[in-house]
Structures are given as C-alpha cells and as structure tokens.
Design an enzyme around this catalytic site. Structure first.
Site, PDB file in Angstrom:
ATOM      1  CG  ASN A 211       2.223   1.865  -3.020  1.00 51.20           C
ATOM      2  OD1 ASN A 211       1.312   1.856  -3.845  1.00 51.20           O
ATOM      3  ND2 ASN A 211       2.026   2.184  -1.744  1.00 51.20           N
ATOM      4  CG  ASP A 280       3.521  -1.301   5.097  1.00 53.92           C
ATOM      5  OD1 ASP A 280       2.316  -1.092   5.321  1.00 53.92           O
ATOM      6  OD2 ASP A 280       3.936  -2.242   4.389  1.00 53.92           O
ATOM      7  CE  LYS A 338      -2.537  -7.562   5.021  1.00 55.95           C
ATOM      8  NZ  LYS A 338      -2.104  -7.261   3.674  1.00 55.95           N
ATOM      9  CE  LYS A 342      -2.548  -6.151   9.445  1.00 50.04           C
ATOM     10  NZ  LYS A 342      -1.741  -5.488   8.470  1.00 50.04           N
TER      11      LYS A 342
END
Ligand SMILES: Cc1cc2nc3c(=O)[nH]c(=O)nc-3n(C[C@H](O)[C@H](O)[C@H](O)COP(=O)(O)O)c2cc1C
Length: 400
Positions: A211, A280, A338, A342
């Site tokens: 990426n 991912d 998130k 997480k």
C-alpha cells in the site's frame, strides 16, 4: 524538524580539517531552525575556511582570537561559555580531542570548553589511521566517561584518498542529535514500541501486494519518543527512511512478521503506537516461481491476515495502546468503533482525502479521539509536530 532549536544559543567550534566545508551546512541548518550561533574557529580551521564565510552564514561575528575580544568589557571566553545552551565541535580534530581530554586550554576554543558547564557534543573527523590510533581512542574513551556527547564518524572514502572510518557525520544527523540533546526527557524510563510503513505480501518471487504508506508518521513518532528519553523500538515495513538516531529498528516484510516482531517487545513495553499500515490480506498460495504471462485472466485468492490491533488489544493489560485510522468517509463513527473493538486508549484519525494529510505527505491533519469519545481536532502540522501532540496526549491521559 520540529523546533526545540529555535531561540537556543549554540556555540560551535570548528577545528582544522577538510570537513570544515561540510560543517558550514550545519551552521546553515542551525540558523534555519532559528538558533543563535556563535562560531569559534581555531587557527588551523582558518586554513580550511574563512571567518568571512562562517560569519556570513552564522549572521554573527566569528570568534578567532582570545586576546582581541569583540566585546572588550567582558572576557569573551567566559561570556560565551555561560551563554551556550549547547556547544558543538564539528569537525573535531584528533588534536582538539587530545587537548580536551588532557585539560589543555591554550586557545579560544579550548578555553571556552574549560569554562563551560553546558553539554558538549563532539563530532570527530579525520583519517582512519588517526581515528584508530590507540592514543586517540584512549582520549575518546576518557571524554565518553566524562559525559561528553560523541557522534561517531561515518565509514567511506576520505578526502585523503583512504577508505575507512573517519568521515564527519552528515549535518542532518548532527541536527537530529542536537534536537535530542535539547529536548526535555519527559518519557524517561518508558519503553515505547512504534510500528511504521506498509507491509508486503508476496504473490511470487518478484511481485507483491502493498500500500501507499511511506512510514513517515511512525518514524517521526519514534524520533520524538527517543528525543524525549524513551527506549524506542521501531518495527518497520519497507521504507526509504533512515532509522532515527538511537532508535532500535526491526525490519519486517509481511503482516505476520510485524505481529511476531511486536510480540517480542510487547510484554515489556509501556506504550504501543500502531502507525503502520499492515496489509489486511495476503495471498493464499504464494508461488515459488515467477508466474508466467498467459492470455487468460489471472485470479489470486487473498486470505485475511491476523488483526494486529485486535490481537494486542486483547492482551493489553495495563499497557497503553494508540491506533491510527486513515479513513475516507464516516470518519468519527468508524474511529469510535475501532477504539472499542480494538481496546485502544485513543485513536489518531486522519482524513486521507484532505490535502496535506495521510500517506506520503510531510504534514498531517489529525483528530484525536479517546475512549470516552472526546475529540480534539488539530490544524495542519508537520508529522513531527503531530508526533509531539500524540505523546503529549499520552502523558495527559496517564495523569487522569
Ligand atoms: C590538508 C590537511 C587536512 C587535515 N585534516 C585533518 C582532519 O580531517 N582531522 C584532523 O584531526 N586533523 C587534520 N589535519 C591536521 C590538523 O589540521 C592539525 O592537527 C592541527 O594542528 C589541528 O589544529 P586544531 O585542532 O587546533 O584545529 C589536517 C591537516 C592538513 C594539512
């Protein structure tokens, strides 16, 4: 570079070596960073560089003679020694290092050093045989034991034609060290793990999926954490960046490798900052031979990678975890989800659609959202300034 150098008084000593030409760039960098710079040239240094060049760059008179002071009312070696926030000797000859180590003060520079109580940073530069001479090495060890700060020279082709250790460290690196020395150590005793950069997932021996992460944000966080006194470990995917001075870098390629590297340092760390962009997904069946071109479409099956953030969130204990979210829509909602999912202490949200934010830029525009859903928006800042804000916020949250 963020500016702890602005407004500081730096006294710079230049001694008689070819690397004087390179040290002029250091004066220029210090001035651009907003420092007051007083330069002292030894007699030998004036064979390599003129006071005119130096004082034009430093924008202040150059000091060359102890007995002809510029301000006749004050002994200048004392006033300069008192005024210095930091003294930098670049380049430092074998001779001046020998003098300092043996308490000799027979010219302006060595007399200022004798009278000084400030930190002294020494950047040696010389021929390899001079550098490795046992007498010189003894002198260096003595200075190290007396808490002088030393920047080891680089290895390479020297001006004399020899190859080996002895090149003056690059001015950019010396600046980083100066920044480190001038920074308050409010993270002293903390162990910080920072992840940075992209990960790569191989398709075959020559192709991979990755990426656009440049790693800049994570590297600036690591630089800032180290400057503030933390033991800093940087777990990095492939980037074009040099490891910040004093930071222990661990290079990884894949997301699984990144997870395993964090695992090694997680138990003993106080703070984990996840600024990397781990892939991912990975390729289900990586080919060990280069995939040949055919006239057919090529389908590659991707399987999910382990979720690094979730994994460490689950075994967080009393550690502090900061995450990043590079979102393109539903920013705040996604970020809040998130944090919960997480188990983060806070999240740094950047809107990668804005100019001057996110991947590859030198600046970032962030909002910090904590566990209570409180938001703090920040204007466009350099990534180093963002790093400072994040670590300030960490210390604030600890105090709550
Ligand atoms: C062309 C030339 C290059 C030199 N380069 C260096 C050098 O890079 N490092 C060093 O320690 N001495 C170097 N020297 C020797 C120093 O200039 C000499 O030891 C001098 O006495 C140093 O004085 P100072 O420490 O007061 O500046 C060089 C000498 C010459 C002629």
């Amino acid at each position: 570079m963020m500016n702890r150098i602005a407004g500081k008084n730096i006294v710079m000593g230049m001694t008689g070596g070819i690397a004087c030409y390179k040290a002029v760039d250091l004066i220029s960098r210090l001035k651009k960073a907003g420092a007051e710079v007083d330069v002292i040239l030894t007699e030998a240094a004036q064979e390599f560089i003129t006071p005119l060049t130096v004082q034009t760059m430093a924008k202040s008179p150059c000091h060359v003679d102890m007995f002809k002071p510029i301000d006749s009312f004050n002994p200048e070696h004392i006033s300069l020694a008192k005024k210095a926030d930091l003294i930098v000797i670049a380049p430092a000859t074998a001779n001046v290092i020998g003098k300092i180590a043996n308490g000799i003060a027979d010219d302006f520079l060595t007399t200022v050093l004798m009278a000084s109580r400030s930190k002294i940073l020494i950047a040696p530069a010389m021929n390899t045989y001079m550098y490795t001479n046992p007498i010189f090495q003894e002198n260096l060890k003595k200075l190290e034991s007396l808490n002088y700060e030393l920047i080891k020279p680089e290895t390479g082709l020297l001006a004399c034609g020899d190859e080996g250790v002895g090149k003056l460290e690059e001015p950019a690196k010396i600046m980083e060290y100066i920044d480190y020395l001038l920074t308050e150590k409010d993270l002293d005793g903390k162990k910080v793990v920072v992840t940075a950069g992209p990960t790569e997932e191989s398709i075959d021996p020559v192709r991979f999926i990755t990426n656009k992460s440049s790693g800049k944000m994570g590297y600036e966080i690591a630089r800032e954490a180290k400057a503030r006194g933390a033991e800093t470990i940087l777990i990095s995917g492939k980037t074009n960046l040099d490891a910040p001075v004093g930071v222990h870098r661990v290079n990884v390629q894949t997301t699984v490798e990144m997870l395993n590297a964090i695992e090694e340092y997680f138990d003993s760390c106080d703070l984990l900052i996840k600024a990397a962009a781990p892939a991912d997904y990975r390729v289900q069946n990586t080919s060990d031979k280069k995939i040949k071109k055919t006239d057919e479409n090529l389908n590659i099956t991707l399987v999910e990678n382990p979720d690094i953030a979730k994994h460490f969130g689950e075994k967080k204990g009393n550690r502090f975890i900061i995450g990043f979210a590079a979102e393109t829509d539903s920013f705040i909602e996604n970020a809040k989800k998130k944090i919960e999912k997480k188990n983060l202490n806070f999240i740094v949200l950047n809107d990668v659609t804005k100019e001057g934010a996110g991947f590859n830029a030198d600046t970032n525009i962030v909002t910090i959202i904590n566990m209570l859903g409180e938001e703090k928006k920040f204007p466009k800042m350099s990534k180093r300034e963002v790093a400072k804000v994040i670590l300030d916020e960490y210390l604030l949250e600890l105090k709550k």
